[in-house]
Enzyme design. Structure first.
Site, PDB file in Angstrom:
ATOM      1  N   ARG A  46      39.707 -12.930 -26.828  1.00  0.00           N
ATOM      2  CA  ARG A  46      39.176 -11.702 -27.813  1.00  0.00           C
ATOM      3  C   ARG A  46      39.094 -12.200 -29.275  1.00  0.00           C
ATOM      4  O   ARG A  46      39.384 -13.336 -29.728  1.00  0.00           O
ATOM      5  CB  ARG A  46      40.126 -10.656 -27.585  1.00  0.00           C
ATOM      6  CG  ARG A  46      41.521 -10.923 -27.176  1.00  0.00           C
ATOM      7  CD  ARG A  46      42.510 -11.523 -28.388  1.00  0.00           C
ATOM      8  NE  ARG A  46      42.337 -10.812 -29.437  1.00  0.00           N
ATOM      9  CZ  ARG A  46      42.639 -11.304 -30.633  1.00  0.00           C
ATOM     10  NH1 ARG A  46      43.121 -12.689 -30.648  1.00  0.00           N
ATOM     11  NH2 ARG A  46      42.318 -10.811 -31.923  1.00  0.00           N
ATOM     12  N   GLY A  47      38.740 -11.167 -30.235  1.00  0.00           N
ATOM     13  CA  GLY A  47      38.640 -11.716 -31.527  1.00  0.00           C
ATOM     14  C   GLY A  47      37.149 -11.835 -31.806  1.00  0.00           C
ATOM     15  O   GLY A  47      36.488 -12.397 -30.794  1.00  0.00           O
ATOM     16  N   ARG A  89      31.864  -5.534 -24.244  1.00  0.00           N
ATOM     17  CA  ARG A  89      32.486  -5.017 -25.203  1.00  0.00           C
ATOM     18  C   ARG A  89      31.368  -4.629 -26.363  1.00  0.00           C
ATOM     19  O   ARG A  89      30.795  -5.360 -26.956  1.00  0.00           O
ATOM     20  CB  ARG A  89      33.583  -6.018 -25.724  1.00  0.00           C
ATOM     21  CG  ARG A  89      34.724  -6.501 -24.938  1.00  0.00           C
ATOM     22  CD  ARG A  89      36.040  -7.061 -25.425  1.00  0.00           C
ATOM     23  NE  ARG A  89      36.571  -5.879 -25.874  1.00  0.00           N
ATOM     24  CZ  ARG A  89      37.628  -6.206 -27.177  1.00  0.00           C
ATOM     25  NH1 ARG A  89      37.990  -7.468 -27.056  1.00  0.00           N
ATOM     26  NH2 ARG A  89      38.079  -5.121 -27.283  1.00  0.00           N
ATOM     27  N   GLN A 196      48.372  -7.681 -30.190  1.00  0.00           N
ATOM     28  CA  GLN A 196      48.199  -8.679 -30.560  1.00  0.00           C
ATOM     29  C   GLN A 196      48.784  -9.529 -31.701  1.00  0.00           C
ATOM     30  O   GLN A 196      48.927 -10.546 -31.832  1.00  0.00           O
ATOM     31  CB  GLN A 196      46.651  -8.893 -31.012  1.00  0.00           C
ATOM     32  CG  GLN A 196      45.571  -8.371 -29.733  1.00  0.00           C
ATOM     33  CD  GLN A 196      45.489  -7.085 -29.616  1.00  0.00           C
ATOM     34  OE1 GLN A 196      46.126  -6.130 -30.041  1.00  0.00           O
ATOM     35  NE2 GLN A 196      44.384  -6.642 -29.061  1.00  0.00           N
ATOM     36  N   ASP A 237      35.511  -6.483 -36.819  1.00  0.00           N
ATOM     37  CA  ASP A 237      34.838  -6.816 -35.737  1.00  0.00           C
ATOM     38  C   ASP A 237      33.228  -6.429 -35.960  1.00  0.00           C
ATOM     39  O   ASP A 237      32.493  -6.763 -35.141  1.00  0.00           O
ATOM     40  CB  ASP A 237      35.381  -5.773 -34.425  1.00  0.00           C
ATOM     41  CG  ASP A 237      36.602  -6.519 -34.080  1.00  0.00           C
ATOM     42  OD1 ASP A 237      37.568  -6.086 -34.569  1.00  0.00           O
ATOM     43  OD2 ASP A 237      36.808  -7.082 -32.879  1.00  0.00           O
ATOM     44  N   ASN A 247      37.306  -2.405 -37.134  1.00  0.00           N
ATOM     45  CA  ASN A 247      38.190  -3.499 -36.854  1.00  0.00           C
ATOM     46  C   ASN A 247      39.392  -2.749 -36.101  1.00  0.00           C
ATOM     47  O   ASN A 247      39.330  -1.469 -35.665  1.00  0.00           O
ATOM     48  CB  ASN A 247      38.973  -4.117 -38.208  1.00  0.00           C
ATOM     49  CG  ASN A 247      39.836  -5.314 -37.767  1.00  0.00           C
ATOM     50  OD1 ASN A 247      39.296  -5.878 -37.281  1.00  0.00           O
ATOM     51  ND2 ASN A 247      40.984  -5.421 -38.303  1.00  0.00           N
ATOM     52  N   LYS A 248      40.346  -3.420 -35.474  1.00  0.00           N
ATOM     53  CA  LYS A 248      41.305  -3.058 -34.647  1.00  0.00           C
ATOM     54  C   LYS A 248      41.972  -1.764 -34.918  1.00  0.00           C
ATOM     55  O   LYS A 248      42.258  -1.482 -36.206  1.00  0.00           O
ATOM     56  CB  LYS A 248      42.526  -3.952 -34.592  1.00  0.00           C
ATOM     57  CG  LYS A 248      43.475  -3.873 -33.617  1.00  0.00           C
ATOM     58  CD  LYS A 248      43.190  -3.297 -32.212  1.00  0.00           C
ATOM     59  CE  LYS A 248      42.304  -4.463 -31.660  1.00  0.00           C
ATOM     60  NZ  LYS A 248      41.518  -4.138 -30.575  1.00  0.00           N
TER      61      LYS A 248
END
Lengths: 357, 357
Positions: A46-47, A89, A196, A237, A247-248
């Site tokens: 991920r990332g 994703r 994470q 992201d 982003n997250k």
């Protein structure tokens, strides 16, 4: 680093299985594009930058799986490979970017014969990996000047070596500050639901011997109120053309809390994360993940059975909350719409510090 | 409610074990003050009003454990009982308040002989429980007018029947709004590290058939940005004389995010939670709990071994972020320092809505 997030070896893509960290360091070996797609979807890797690199090798594996046929049939097959990878994703734009780069190489080399085509694709995937690694080091070199000696830095999620081909974006900047001899302490948001921060960022920082303190996501504001956090830095992201950052989930709150406490909030991301075709943050597709990620943890039920939960994997931070965007081509200041465009023509000299703004 | 948070039955205090919820509904039976102290410390019972009630029965049990001796020796023994109870958790002021009420009864009745003394203490503990229950219902009746029909309400931690003798403070207001026929949807912050939201608030709301959606703490800001939260309401562990509110860690961020989005942020708490002897929030002692509550969950390790973590159980929300404080004597508006004082002389009439301010 002492570890490799992704490695291409003898026709297989090896991924350090991030679902198992920090309890176990194991690898997922992918020999097919379907296996890569599954590893991305299930978050073994991920990332945003890392899944871009993984998708590039996924395209390579897809081409290697092709037996024979006309160029038109190969193209059809590769469209299917691309769709499988792109559907994993929706938010990270690096995935699209990497798939498109590989597709361009495919188109240029489709008439050269299978061996030459595969070699060209393998070269390109390797280049994408190497470029990402280099971009991270350059982002670190550029961005570390924003980190004064002796500060405490808040970070959210994992934007480290594990989220990239290596070194990291936000953590890369912190690594570079440490390499420049600065004392830096990191407050690590655990980053529910998938932790994470607690699992990955803490693991990386321990390996790098960078001092840190783990906190629950709800503690960051209170630490700011006490003057214990001096700046915050996260990855991204997808960055829209106007500088809005997807982003997250939780990044939006971090940025807003920073603004309220007059603390700088920086985003570190490679150019490949900037999506000039997305005008504003609200146009970024936000991945909704299974509610069970919220109601359970590692298979254990936390909430009552049948409890309803909401689980967006990302949020969007409006550009007005962002102090600067750190890229491998320099530090981008406001106004972001103009300066992000400038970056495409910008070049960082070996020793030069580039300020775009 | 369908359950009792605390119940006094045949010389024992029965506590619904909140550590086991929602997976198991079991009880801790306390026959000694030491058992009550342990139950409070280990959070079998939690929530400021509930631990106040528990401590009252702890004082009663302490007196019942007394065999015989001079009034001076009894007083010495009871001081020890009080110290044991007070040392369990430092932030919730209801604990001090309940112990002092019981101590006053002790002093008034110490010369009346053991049976009469124990009866007086039992009556007082029962009264403290009954008063808390009544206060919650009155808070609900008063506070529900702040909840319009059709809204989504954010709550943090558990300020429900489980945090009190019954009905709840913040959840009591929501219950009352529902009983008044309003449609209310609740967003429940899971409330890391101990997940009182996911485990307890969700459990209570399911029992009460109030629709809710569980979220991680980091999602609240993003929901506000999308206009999905119309107001927030929490309980309190201690309210300082100036209106600053100590409550579960993360409350500060919720209040600040509400302010930034122009969403009302209400606190519901009984008068027993107001500490007029604490001038400002910064004087409230903040309990620091074991870092393992952050690094592990239900015995499972989340973070790397030896990862350092910070774990304050509470934070302080400055009064300027609080829209109003809902008490059993009315809704207190700004300026809080003046109006909280007024409340001591305030009386709510049976059908009257009292606005203090």
């Amino acid at each position: 680093m002492g570890f490799k997030t992704l490695e291409w070896k003898k026709g297989r893509l090896y991924l350090l299985d991030q679902r198992k960290l920090p309890l176990k360091e194991s690898f997922v070996a992918c020999a097919t594009y379907q296996e890569v797609a599954r590893a991305v979807r299930d978050m073994a890797v991920r990332g945003a930058p890392a899944i871009g690199v993984a998708a590039a090798f996924g395209m390579l594996l897809g081409a290697r799986q092709w037996k024979s046929g006309t160029p038109a049939l190969l193209e059809k097959h590769m469209n299917q490979v691309a769709r499988a990878l792109l559907s994993t994703r929706p938010t990270a734009v690096n995935l699209v970017w990497a798939v498109e780069r590989m597709r361009a190489v495919l188109i240029r080399n489709v008439i050269r014969g299978k061996q030459a085509l595969l070699q060209a694709l393998e070269d390109e995937a390797g280049k994408i990996l190497e470029e990402d690694l280099r971009a991270n080091r350059e982002m670190g070199r550029q961005g570390q000047i924003l980190i004064p000696d002796g500060v405490s830095v808040l970070t959210h999620c994992n934007a480290g070596a594990l989220a990239t081909a290596g070194y990291g974006t936000a953590l890369g900047v912190i690594r570079a500050a440490r390499e420049a001899g600065k004392r830096v302490h990191v407050y690590v948001d655990e980053t529910r639901p998938l932790l994470q921060g607690a699992r990955l960022t803490a693991w990386e920082l321990m390996k790098a011997r960078i001092p840190f303190t783990l906190i629950t996501d709800s503690m960051a504001g209170w630490l700011m109120a006490q003057g214990k956090i001096h700046l915050a830095i996260t990855g991204a992201d997808r960055i829209a053309a106007n500088g809005d950052v997807a982003n997250k989930i939780g990044t939006y709150s971090v940025a807003l809390l920073c603004r309220a406490h007059r603390i700088p909030f920086y985003v570190a991301a490679p150019i490949s994360t900037i999506d000039f075709s997305t005008e504003r943050g609200e146009k970024v597709p936000i991945e909704q993940r299974a509610p069970t990620e919220v109601t359970t943890l590692q298979g254990r039920r936390l909430a009552p059975q049948r409890a309803k939960a909401y689980n967006p994997a990302f949020d969007v931070t409006p550009h007005r909350f962002i102090s600067a965007i750190i890229t491998e081509r320099g530090i981008v200041q406001r106004p972001f719409r103009r300066n992000l465009k400038k970056i495409l023509s910008g070049t960082a000299t070996e020793n030069g510090q580039i300020w775009i703004g």
